[in-house]
Design an enzyme around this catalytic site. Structure first.
Site, PDB file in Angstrom:
ATOM      1  N   SER A 144       1.651  -4.173 -26.776  1.00 36.30           N
ATOM      2  CA  SER A 144       1.440  -3.111 -25.575  1.00 36.30           C
ATOM      3  C   SER A 144       2.365  -3.679 -24.323  1.00 36.30           C
ATOM      4  CB  SER A 144      -0.126  -2.939 -25.204  1.00 36.30           C
ATOM      5  OG  SER A 144       0.043  -2.332 -23.803  1.00 36.30           O
ATOM      6  N   ASP A 154       5.861   5.973 -29.424  1.00 32.97           N
ATOM      7  CA  ASP A 154       5.781   7.435 -28.859  1.00 32.97           C
ATOM      8  C   ASP A 154       6.260   8.458 -29.878  1.00 32.97           C
ATOM      9  OD1 ASP A 154       4.143   6.289 -26.802  1.00 32.97           O
ATOM     10  OD2 ASP A 154       5.722   6.377 -25.266  1.00 32.97           O
ATOM     11  N   LYS A 206      10.577   8.312 -18.797  1.00 28.24           N
ATOM     12  CA  LYS A 206       9.178   7.961 -18.012  1.00 28.24           C
ATOM     13  C   LYS A 206       8.748   6.705 -17.918  1.00 28.24           C
ATOM     14  CE  LYS A 206       5.451   9.967 -20.366  1.00 28.24           C
ATOM     15  NZ  LYS A 206       4.682   8.880 -20.609  1.00 28.24           N
ATOM     16  N   SER A 207       9.009   5.802 -18.619  1.00 30.18           N
ATOM     17  CA  SER A 207       8.576   4.239 -18.293  1.00 30.18           C
ATOM     18  C   SER A 207       9.557   3.770 -17.389  1.00 30.18           C
ATOM     19  CB  SER A 207       8.850   3.478 -19.527  1.00 30.18           C
ATOM     20  OG  SER A 207       7.959   3.990 -20.604  1.00 30.18           O
TER      21      SER A 207
END
Ligand code: S3P
Length: 432
Positions: free
Chosen positions: A165, A313, A21-22
């Site tokens: 982050s 995650d 996804k990233s």
């Protein structure tokens, strides 16, 4: 939409999880900003990435697909985006919203970013603050979306992130493409570095020294062919499922094993999991392997804080591993879990509690006592990763597990139910 999963079974065979996804988000963003054509294969066709694709279409970029994981983007160059006529809807995707915010802050037009109820609860101040220090003009609703961006000339800054982050880092690097002078970001602990790898892959110069990455304006991106590796965050459900279900032997092909993402493998291995990395190779600047996982007994551990950002995650999966382990597991330094798609500490504690597991929540983690999982009902709170984690829990439960509100699984893992069934999970999708 609910999942009903019968208890027991085992996971066997070979399968491929969808694209990362990233990396998928970033390939769309950089492809749109590049000169020339970018061809993407094995793109994740999840709702989150579709939101990013729609955002660039709304800004005048011609994109063909996705079809069978293939996407073609006619890049408009760094200065070719057009003002979107309506607010951009990022859906459930924090990555889309935060990365687009960084990109839009320095454009010569105004724009608006919005999202679903979950995304409108998530903190945006962590990106807005440093962008304002660069000269951005962003109106928030008390630090949250909807966000209204004016589009201003930006100046580079040097910013030490208070939290680890990758989304904040990536947003500032994208803003830095449009800022005068140099933009530098320091991270308190390593976070996923797909943006840095991909910018370099598109031919854009970056400076990486220690925990700092710096970027200057004036370069350009050249269209690429990108092959997206399988998402280790999606593989994680199967890694755990095959570990906790007796007589399992499963191979997950073509999974991305970037060292900033493999915390889950290290944590599960420390707990006793049997995971072999095979056929290691590099695809499009990202390391990839086939992962073979076989059943193994797990033991409780103290999870080292340094591994938290590298498995951020995968904590729903790690909480379930702890529930199936002998003894106690302690998670600390993971307060970020409270601001994901749901408050993952509270939601996992509630769900495991419903299945008879003793979980003590702390502000920045939890203490989980391994035990016997009962069947029962679990509320996913609309969080895709919670839904898929509890589907795997049924492999070790004493009775069926019903999980509600599973529609958001399509954000990261369209096709999860049939793939999980093919591997051996007795999962049924109920349409209410
Ligand atoms: C992501 C970064 C992480 C992660 C998210 C994807 C990214 O978020 O949780 O699912 O693609 O950069 P944070 O940057 O908030 O840790």
């Amino acid at each position: 939409m609910d999942y009903l999963v019968q208890s027991g079974g085992r996971l066997r065979g070979r399968l491929r999880v969808p694209g990362d996804k990233s990396i998928s988000h970033r390939s769309v963003i950089l492809g749109a900003l590049a000169q020339g054509v970018t061809e993407i294969v094995d793109l994740l066709e999840g709702a989150d990435v579709l939101a990013t694709i729609a955002a660039f279409r709304a800004m005048g970029v011609t994109i063909t697909g996705p079809e069978a994981g293939h996407l073609q983007i006619q890049g408009v160059g760094l200065h070719g985006l057009q003002a979107p006529r309506v607010p951009i809807d990022c859906g459930n995707s924090g990555t889309a919203m935060r990365l687009l915010l960084g990109l839009l802050a320095g454009q010569p037009f105004a724009s608006e970013l919005t999202g679903d109820a979950s995304l409108q609860r998530r903190p945006m101040g962590r990106v807005v603050g440093p962008l304002e220090a660069m000269g951005a003009s962003i109106q928030t609703q008390d630090g949250k979306a909807p966000l209204r961006i004016e589009g201003r000339p930006l100046q580079g800054i040097s910013y030490a992130m208070p939290i680890a982050s990758a989304q904040v880092k990536s947003a500032l690097l994208l803003a830095g493409l449009y800022a005068t002078g140099e933009t530098c970001v320091q991270e308190p602990a390593p976070t996923r570095d797909h943006s840095e790898r991909m910018l370099a892959g598109f031919g854009y110069p970056l400076r990486r020294i220690g925990n700092q990455v710096c970027i200057r304006p004036g370069g350009s991106l050249q269209g690429q062919r990108i092959q997206v590796p399988g998402d280790i965050s999606s593989a994680a459900f199967f890694l755990l499922g095959a570990t906790i279900a007796p007589n399992s032997d499963l191979t997950l092909e073509n999974v991305g094993i970037n060292p900033t993402r493999t915390g889950v493998i290290e944590i599960l291995t420390r707990m006793g999991a049997r995971i072999d990395l095979m056929h290691l190779r590099v695809v499009g600047g990202e390391p990839v392997a086939d992962l073979r996982v076989r059943s193994a007994p797990l033991r409780g551990i103290e999870i080292p804080a340094r591994l938290v950002p590298l498995a951020i995650d995968e904590f729903p999966v790690i909480f379930l591993a702890a529930a199936c382990a002998e003894g106690q597991t302690r998670v600390q330094g993971a307060e970020e879990l409270r601001v994901k798609e749901s408050d993952r500490i509270a939601v996992m504690a509630e769900g495991l509690g419903n299945l008879g597991i003793n979980v003590k929540e702390t502000t920045d983690g939890a203490i989980i006592q391994g035990g016997v999982l009962q069947g029962g009902r679990v509320d996913s709170h609309g969080d895709h990763r919670i839904a898929m984690t509890f589907a795997m829990a049924a492999l070790r439960a004493q009775g069926p597990i019903r999980i509600n509100d599973c529609a958001n699984v399509v954000t990261s893992f369209p096709g999860f139910p049939p793939l999980a069934k093919q591997a051996g999970l007795a999962l049924e999708v109920l349409d209410q």
